[in-house]
Design a protein around this motif. Sequence first.
Motif, short mmCIF file in Angstrom:
data_model
loop_
_atom_site.label_atom_id
_atom_site.label_comp_id
_atom_site.label_asym_id
_atom_site.label_seq_id
_atom_site.Cartn_x
_atom_site.Cartn_y
_atom_site.Cartn_z
N TYR A 184 0.75 -0.87 0.06
CA TYR A 184 -0.24 -0.18 -0.30
C TYR A 184 1.02 1.25 0.12
CZ TYR A 184 0.59 0.79 5.20
OH TYR A 184 1.33 1.06 5.83
N ARG A 185 1.83 1.19 0.49
CA ARG A 185 2.92 2.27 0.20
C ARG A 185 3.79 2.66 -0.84
NH1 ARG A 185 4.34 4.83 5.52
NH2 ARG A 185 6.66 4.50 4.89
N SER A 186 4.76 1.54 -1.48
CA SER A 186 5.21 1.25 -1.92
C SER A 186 4.45 1.56 -3.66
CB SER A 186 5.87 0.77 -1.95
OG SER A 186 6.05 -0.80 -2.42
N GLY A 187 4.24 0.62 -4.50
CA GLY A 187 3.17 -0.03 -4.75
C GLY A 187 3.61 -0.80 -5.31
N GLN A 188 4.66 -2.08 -4.43
CA GLN A 188 5.10 -3.03 -5.26
C GLN A 188 3.97 -3.88 -5.66
OE1 GLN A 188 8.02 -4.91 -2.69
NE2 GLN A 188 8.88 -6.32 -4.45
#
Length: 427
Positions: free
Chosen positions: A187-191
Amino acid sequence: MISNFLPSVDFAKQLDKEDTLSRFREEFYLKPGSIYMDGNSLGLLSKRAERTLLESLDDWKQYGIDGWTMGNNPWFFMAEKLGEQLAPLVGAAAEEVIVTGSTTVNLHQLVSTFYKPEGTRTKILADELTFPSDIYALQCQLRNHGYDPGTHLISVKSRDGRFLEEEDMIDAMNEEIALIVLPTVLYRSGQLLDMKRLTDEAHKRGILIGFDGCHSVGSIPHSFSEWDVDFAFWCNYKHLNGGPGGVGGLFVNRKHFGKMPGLAGWFSSKKEKQFDMEHILTPADSAGAFQIGTPHVLSMAPLIGSLEIFTEAGIENIRNKSLKINQYLINLIEHELADMGFFIGTPREDARRGGHLSLEHSEAARICKALKENGIIPDFRAPNIIRLAPVALYTSYKEVWEVVQILKKIITEKQYEKYKNEREIVA
């Protein structure tokens, strides 16, 4: 994905002319003078979602309790109809998908069903970058079984605080692990994680595995059935534009049909048995068995209209534009914002990138506030992340170009300095 990139507004306009999904933009309520870049937190309202909500309200008005079996979208079968609409987006058979509950309620349901500690296999494997609500639920489930989350919730570490390595997760799949729950997209980096590989490796070791698809369903294609994923769960209000607090969704692999749900309720029943009012549950032979209580009809109704759009647009087309417009955003940031303190904290490879971009900056909270003052709606994640989500169905390339120009102006003119570098109540 972006050939002959140019940083000009004319290039952005040309990309918009070539965009085969641009016609869907008019389906959504877009606020004049504002650019919405937070569709990975809450998708915008579409006119079709509004229509199907109003139709369900009208069914209530016209039919009263008979709305359960009459009207535009009979309520008794609404969850199954929505499951059928959703199934192609997650790569599943219609009966493997149901719309019910909320993300965390569905996680509790699935873990209580599939977490069966036995012998040396008593631990749950997760990761340190996952959304906190998932961790709270897993800790709770462990405590309910009499285990200490401090020793029985195994959290895979990130090497850099941004990304996870599949090799590290696979190394942690040992003989003590009974269940694995991981995100599809961080949810943070979009990985974007390699779900097929992780599922294959888990099953080689006799471990059940499930995924949180909140940040991927509606923005990327999935193949849950083909990959043999055991279960998955997600919200429908982000990329699927189902409305704030909308009802969630879950997938259960057909190989697990017939398993008694860990949390049973009267909507777990076979439809033909539900109103027999017996005190012995006969669970549905489908993902419907993992429902608990009465469906939230008015919260489900907008999703009917929203999913019509996804059926017409096609999830592969949505993914292709999402990759292209996010790459365009990356190219613009690199060209226009060099040496301004920004760092792109999202993988560059298409196969490892979800539907949003993580832009890091030491003044991120202040910059987000300045963006809002300039008519841009971003998303902030502490301590230093500006999340930007160009949504394939309603974001234009020209809007992306404008966002980057405004970011450049905010930094150059130091507009952010008037704000405190701290988040609002809702980030």
